[in-house]
Design a protein around this motif. Sequence first.
Motif, short mmCIF file in Angstrom:
data_model
loop_
_atom_site.label_atom_id
_atom_site.label_comp_id
_atom_site.label_asym_id
_atom_site.label_seq_id
_atom_site.Cartn_x
_atom_site.Cartn_y
_atom_site.Cartn_z
N GLY A 1 0.82 -1.20 0.00
CA GLY A 1 0.00 0.00 0.00
C GLY A 1 0.86 1.26 0.00
O GLY A 1 1.99 1.27 0.52
N TYR A 2 0.34 2.32 -0.57
CA TYR A 2 1.09 3.60 -0.57
C TYR A 2 0.13 4.75 -0.81
O TYR A 2 -1.03 4.57 -1.25
N VAL A 3 0.62 5.95 -0.54
CA VAL A 3 -0.12 7.18 -0.82
C VAL A 3 0.82 8.18 -1.49
O VAL A 3 2.04 8.11 -1.34
N GLN A 4 0.22 9.08 -2.23
CA GLN A 4 0.92 10.22 -2.81
C GLN A 4 -0.05 11.39 -2.82
O GLN A 4 -1.21 11.22 -3.21
N LEU A 5 0.41 12.56 -2.40
CA LEU A 5 -0.48 13.70 -2.23
C LEU A 5 0.03 14.92 -2.99
O LEU A 5 1.22 15.24 -2.94
N TRP A 6 -0.91 15.59 -3.70
CA TRP A 6 -0.65 16.91 -4.30
C TRP A 6 -1.50 17.93 -3.57
O TRP A 6 -2.69 17.72 -3.35
N HIS A 7 -0.89 19.02 -3.18
CA HIS A 7 -1.62 20.11 -2.51
C HIS A 7 -1.40 21.39 -3.29
O HIS A 7 -0.26 21.82 -3.50
N ASN A 8 -2.51 21.98 -3.75
CA ASN A 8 -2.44 23.21 -4.55
C ASN A 8 -1.51 23.08 -5.75
O ASN A 8 -0.70 23.97 -6.06
N GLY A 9 -1.60 21.92 -6.42
CA GLY A 9 -0.86 21.72 -7.65
C GLY A 9 0.58 21.28 -7.49
O GLY A 9 1.27 21.09 -8.49
N VAL B 1 3.50 18.59 -5.45
CA VAL B 1 3.64 17.33 -4.70
C VAL B 1 3.92 17.67 -3.24
O VAL B 1 4.94 18.30 -2.91
N ALA B 2 3.02 17.27 -2.36
CA ALA B 2 3.20 17.51 -0.93
C ALA B 2 3.75 16.27 -0.23
O ALA B 2 4.52 16.38 0.73
N VAL B 3 3.35 15.09 -0.70
CA VAL B 3 3.87 13.82 -0.17
C VAL B 3 4.23 12.96 -1.37
O VAL B 3 3.35 12.56 -2.13
N PRO B 4 5.51 12.70 -1.59
CA PRO B 4 5.86 11.77 -2.68
C PRO B 4 5.38 10.37 -2.34
O PRO B 4 4.92 10.10 -1.21
N LYS B 5 5.47 9.49 -3.29
CA LYS B 5 4.98 8.12 -3.10
C LYS B 5 5.61 7.51 -1.83
O LYS B 5 6.82 7.35 -1.75
N THR B 6 4.72 7.20 -0.85
CA THR B 6 5.17 6.72 0.46
C THR B 6 4.40 5.45 0.81
O THR B 6 3.17 5.44 0.82
N PHE B 7 5.12 4.38 1.10
CA PHE B 7 4.49 3.08 1.39
C PHE B 7 3.99 3.03 2.83
O PHE B 7 4.57 3.64 3.74
N GLY B 8 2.89 2.29 3.01
CA GLY B 8 2.30 2.09 4.32
C GLY B 8 0.99 1.33 4.20
O GLY B 8 0.40 1.26 3.12
N ALA B 9 0.51 0.79 5.32
CA ALA B 9 -0.76 0.04 5.32
C ALA B 9 -1.92 1.03 5.22
O ALA B 9 -2.05 1.94 6.03
#
Length: 355
Positions: A175-183, A185-193
């Motif tokens: 599992g992973y997440v990646q976040l864009w905030h206001n256009g 990248v705020a969180v690059p691809k980060t693995f986690g449950a």
Amino acid sequence: MPYLLRLVALVSLLPMLASADVAWKGDFETGNISQWTRSQAVANSRLQIVSDVVREGRYALKATVRQGDDPIGASGNRNELLYISQEKTGSTWFYKWSTMFPKSYPTSDTWQVFAQWHQEGCCGSPPLEFFVRGEEMNLRVGGADGEILWQSPLDRGAWHDFILEVKWSSNKKVGYVQLWHNGKVAVPKTFGATQYGSEFNYLKLGLYRDDAIRPEAFVYHDGFTMASKLEDVLPPAPAPAPTPVPPVVTLPEPLPTPELPSTPETPVVEEPESPVAEPPVVSTRPELGVMPGDDLPGTSSPGDAPGSAPQGCGASATGTSGAPFIAAGLLALGAMLGRRRKQAHAQAVARSQRR
């Protein structure tokens, strides 16, 4: 009747068929909350569709919470919308939405959740949640003991645009997440449950907070979209600025160039050749001029009678003493004529060279 029902069902799916990769829209453009599965609210006025404060389109959601709002008899106070998406384990989805906290939003040093993906089980913190604490927004993955992957100032009165990519899995190496905030990248691809065991998750959007908070609070949400590709949740590219067209400048027609009078050619006047006087024919005999007694044609004196004999020595009217002078004069005259002839010839040669 069955044909009519199928037609109605097809028409209801047209917004989703606009892009095959957009799985669902909860952007409130229907003017109500019918796009969502259900709500958890103490009154309809707590989840209000508004048109005066929007991020896109014509409508947005205004979620309000007052102390004591507890529609389901659980911990905390809440008014939220639910969408039962039930993303499968191993699936990857993109979620896009916008949130704004008004200038009057109260400060409280405790949790206030504004978006969460909750597990099917009844209790405990969700595996993925966005919440406010104090003056900061936070993203946490993995429940109450999970890692906070992102923080950002609350920045009241401004829209916060989110794009969240999630691969759903209870395996923290999958599992992973990646976040864009206001256009950005705020969180690059980060693995986690991102799941608890085999439990499905579902989306909750609104406001859910610690019941110890007293002041009333509200928050705006708009434009929620769920898609399988990033390009389907990206904002449209801005239209290119029109290229300015320079004004057309009409130049005056040039004045005609005046014609200058032509300079008349100077006629070339050739100098006439000076006539060259032919010298008289002089005998080329070796004698020193004409001697007395020579019978030359045309040498008879005008007073001599025809047929008379020439005068002899001493018979001349001037006497014999004038003969040398006459011979010398003739020689001088011949030399002078020769010089003049040479000069005339030289002048003629010079004129021919000048031409």
